[in-house]
Design an enzyme around this catalytic site. Structure first.
Site, mmCIF file in Angstrom:
data_model
loop_
_atom_site.group_PDB
_atom_site.id
_atom_site.type_symbol
_atom_site.label_atom_id
_atom_site.label_comp_id
_atom_site.label_asym_id
_atom_site.label_seq_id
_atom_site.Cartn_x
_atom_site.Cartn_y
_atom_site.Cartn_z
ATOM 1 N N THR A 92 43.544 29.750 84.505
ATOM 2 C CA THR A 92 43.945 28.362 84.774
ATOM 3 C C THR A 92 44.522 28.303 86.183
ATOM 4 O O THR A 92 45.523 28.954 86.465
ATOM 5 C CB THR A 92 45.007 27.919 83.752
ATOM 6 N N CYS B 237 51.527 28.695 78.554
ATOM 7 C CA CYS B 237 50.520 27.777 79.100
ATOM 8 C C CYS B 237 51.055 26.377 79.350
ATOM 9 O O CYS B 237 51.216 25.969 80.499
ATOM 10 C CB CYS B 237 49.320 27.721 78.166
ATOM 11 N N ALA C 292 56.802 16.602 65.535
ATOM 12 C CA ALA C 292 58.039 16.550 66.308
ATOM 13 C C ALA C 292 58.893 17.762 65.966
ATOM 14 O O ALA C 292 58.768 18.336 64.888
ATOM 15 C CB ALA C 292 58.785 15.271 65.977
ATOM 16 N N LYS D 26 40.682 21.716 82.611
ATOM 17 C CA LYS D 26 41.635 22.601 81.935
ATOM 18 C C LYS D 26 43.067 22.052 81.983
ATOM 19 O O LYS D 26 43.735 21.925 80.953
ATOM 20 C CB LYS D 26 41.574 23.986 82.594
HETATM 21 C C1 UGA Z 1 47.515 25.930 74.547
HETATM 22 C C2 UGA Z 1 46.346 24.959 74.277
HETATM 23 O O1 UGA Z 1 46.495 24.388 72.987
HETATM 24 C C3 UGA Z 1 45.006 25.697 74.365
HETATM 25 O O2 UGA Z 1 43.944 24.791 74.171
HETATM 26 C C4 UGA Z 1 44.906 26.344 75.749
HETATM 27 O O3 UGA Z 1 43.707 27.087 75.889
HETATM 28 C C5 UGA Z 1 46.078 27.298 75.932
HETATM 29 O O4 UGA Z 1 47.315 26.561 75.812
HETATM 30 C C6 UGA Z 1 45.963 27.899 77.298
HETATM 31 O O5 UGA Z 1 46.100 27.162 78.286
HETATM 32 O O6 UGA Z 1 45.647 29.081 77.418
HETATM 33 P P1 UGA Z 1 48.802 27.767 73.090
HETATM 34 O O7 UGA Z 1 49.687 27.957 74.267
HETATM 35 O O8 UGA Z 1 48.261 28.959 72.380
HETATM 36 O O9 UGA Z 1 47.512 26.886 73.507
HETATM 37 O O10 UGA Z 1 49.645 26.928 72.042
HETATM 38 P P2 UGA Z 1 49.556 25.491 71.338
HETATM 39 O O11 UGA Z 1 48.951 25.625 70.008
HETATM 40 O O12 UGA Z 1 48.999 24.473 72.267
HETATM 41 O O13 UGA Z 1 51.115 25.200 71.134
HETATM 42 C C7 UGA Z 1 51.968 25.070 72.264
HETATM 43 C C8 UGA Z 1 53.367 24.737 71.849
HETATM 44 O O14 UGA Z 1 53.434 23.403 71.361
HETATM 45 C C9 UGA Z 1 53.972 25.618 70.754
HETATM 46 O O15 UGA Z 1 55.296 25.951 71.138
HETATM 47 C C10 UGA Z 1 53.965 24.731 69.528
HETATM 48 O O16 UGA Z 1 55.005 25.052 68.633
HETATM 49 C C11 UGA Z 1 54.176 23.358 70.158
HETATM 50 N N1 UGA Z 1 53.675 22.237 69.346
HETATM 51 C C12 UGA Z 1 52.352 22.131 69.035
HETATM 52 C C13 UGA Z 1 54.555 21.248 68.928
HETATM 53 O O17 UGA Z 1 55.776 21.298 69.211
HETATM 54 N N2 UGA Z 1 54.079 20.185 68.200
HETATM 55 C C14 UGA Z 1 52.764 20.071 67.871
HETATM 56 O O18 UGA Z 1 52.407 19.070 67.205
HETATM 57 C C15 UGA Z 1 51.879 21.065 68.297
#
Ligand code: UGA
Length: 419
Positions: free
Chosen positions: A104, A244, A236, A188
């Site tokens: 990225t 990321c 929430a 991205k």
């Molecule tokens: C994120 C993106 O979702 C991927 O599509 C992307 O490829 C990746 O970053 C990257 O750039 O490499 P990731 O970091 O694995 O993936 O995690 P997420 O599932 O996006 O969650 C991120 C954070 O948001 C976590 O701390 C999670 O607990 C939080 N979250 C997620 C919430 O607080 N509420 C939600 O409804 C969803």
């Protein structure tokens, strides 16, 4: 790539990682990846090395997958690993090769690499940008069955090579979008910014719900039935962390500023602020729950990873809260099914406990910070027997308030003052 049938060599500068991988073990926790790794090493399609020369001579397509962390003391991305790997690879490239960026990066990077390679022995080598959208915890599934493939190219030949590389995925009807370099790079960061905005939107609603005596989980469910809004990524709680989303929105703002488009992304500053405010709000709520004082109190944090099914603690909201509460004078114990080793590496002076019931022993307050299934399955009546005082703050809005209250706990959640 090996699972798709290619012969692959993986390169890292860290000999320990290479040795671990070559032995068939993944040096981090990712569900299902061990099996895929072992299967492909055994089949002879996959090996690992620290020699970039070996990789360059072996491969026709070179994926650059290195990290672009936030630069210390700045908002922008640290590009040392990207340009370092290109510089190391360049002398060995063949004119027929394709270099594919997956990291990225700030928009404009692919063009810069293209220009750099043009002036080296590797003149003629093609460059493409192919952003990665996998989620930690779902890496295997997201790689073998992605939502879409995006390739930024400047020539038909580069596109043709990538169509060949991704043929098995195109065959299963994965959308394959061909763009120019800057569009691919922007897709991205735009995707991650949108996801971060969605989470901060619902957390902003949580703040209003707290002020108005409403319930953010019900609100999210109700708006989520509108297919234009959708119910995913509307949980929430303590907000987003990881390697990321937080650093990507900051680097995006920094890059937009360099391009003179900073006004367009001003809202991302707010997205970041709302997100960080959830952490400080949780610390305040904890203090209030404990009668206004942390000193002399014991607090157990359930979860250290930034999200469940991962051992990644980068910018973990739960760990951040644990450290803040510890700094404020409480005795803090941290439990996590997988991430304690990584947490201890970053914060060696915190207390970690591998057994969840032992972690809960003597607690005056439990904070649920990472929604591992194991915590949802805890029996509040059993927990009630080992704690000192019965208070729980659900930072992820997934525990059952009634069950915890029935066991004598005060239950507080974020954005649900009446839950
Ligand atoms: C994120 C993106 O979702 C991927 O599509 C992307 O490829 C990746 O970053 C990257 O750039 O490499 P990731 O970091 O694995 O993936 O995690 P997420 O599932 O996006 O969650 C991120 C954070 O948001 C976590 O701390 C999670 O607990 C939080 N979250 C997620 C919430 O607080 N509420 C939600 O409804 C969803």
């Amino acid at each position: 790539m090996a699972e798709l049938g290619f012969e692959v060599i993986g390169i890292d500068t860290d000999l320990n990682k290479v040795t671990t991988l070559q032995g068939g073990h993944v040096p981090f926790f990712e569900p299902g990846l061990d099996e895929v790794l072992e299967r492909n090493i055994k089949a002879g399609r996959l090996r690992f090395s620290t020699s970039i020369q070996e990789a360059a001579e072996f491969g026709d397509v070179h994926f650059i997958c290195v990290g672009t962390p936030q630069l210390a003391g700045a908002q922008r991305a640290d590009m040392t690993q990207v340009f370092g790997s290109i510089a190391a690879l360049a002398p060995y490239l063949k004119p027929t090769d394709l270099v594919v960026g997956k990291s990225t990066v700030p928009v404009g990077t692919a063009h810069e690499i293209f220009e750099q390679l043009k002036n080296t022995a590797a003149a003629g080598v093609e460059v493409a940008w192919n952003p990665e959208f996998l989620r930690e915890g779902f890496a295997v599934e997201d790689t073998l069955r992605p939502d879409r493939l995006v390739v930024g190219v400047r020539s038909q030949r580069a596109e043709d090579i990538l169509r060949e590389v991704y043929a098995p995925l195109i065959e299963i009807n994965t959308p394959f979008l061909v763009t120019d370099f800057p569009t691919a790079e922007l897709v991205k960061v735009a995707a991650n910014s949108f996801l971060a905005t969605k989470i901060s939107f619902i957390n902003a609603m949580a703040e209003v719900c707290e002020a108005a005596g409403a319930d953010v989980s019900q609100l999210a469910e109700a708006i989520g039935y509108d297919p234009r809004i959708g119910n995913r990524f509307l949980s929430a709680g303590l907000g987003f962390g990881g390697g990321c989303l937080p650093k990507d929105i900051r680097a995006f703002m920094a890059r937009a500023g360099e391009l003179g488009a900073d006004e367009a992304l001003m809202f991302l500053r707010e997205v970041d602020q709302i997100n960080l405010r959830r952490r400080s709000h949780t610390v305040d709520l904890a203090r209030k729950t404990l009668g206004g004082e942390f000193v002399g109190k014991s607090v157990t944090l359930l979860g250290a990873a930034f999200k469940p099914n991962s051992d990644d603690v980068r910018d973990s909201p739960s760990l951040d809260v644990a450290v803040a509460i510890s700094n404020a004078g409480a005795n803090v114990k941290i439990h996590d099914p997988k991430a304690l080793e990584n947490a201890a590496r970053v914060y060696p002076n915190m207390n970690y406990e591998q057994d969840v019931m032992k972690a809960l022993e003597g607690a005056d307050l439990i904070i649920h910070g990472t929604e591992w299934n194991e915590y949802r399955e805890l029996d509040p009546a059993e927990v009630a027997k080992v704690v000192n005082t019965r208070h729980v703050i659900d930072g992820r809005n997934v525990l059952d308030p009634q069950a915890w209250r029935a066991a004598g706990f005060t239950y507080r959640a974020l954005g649900r003052p009446t839950a």
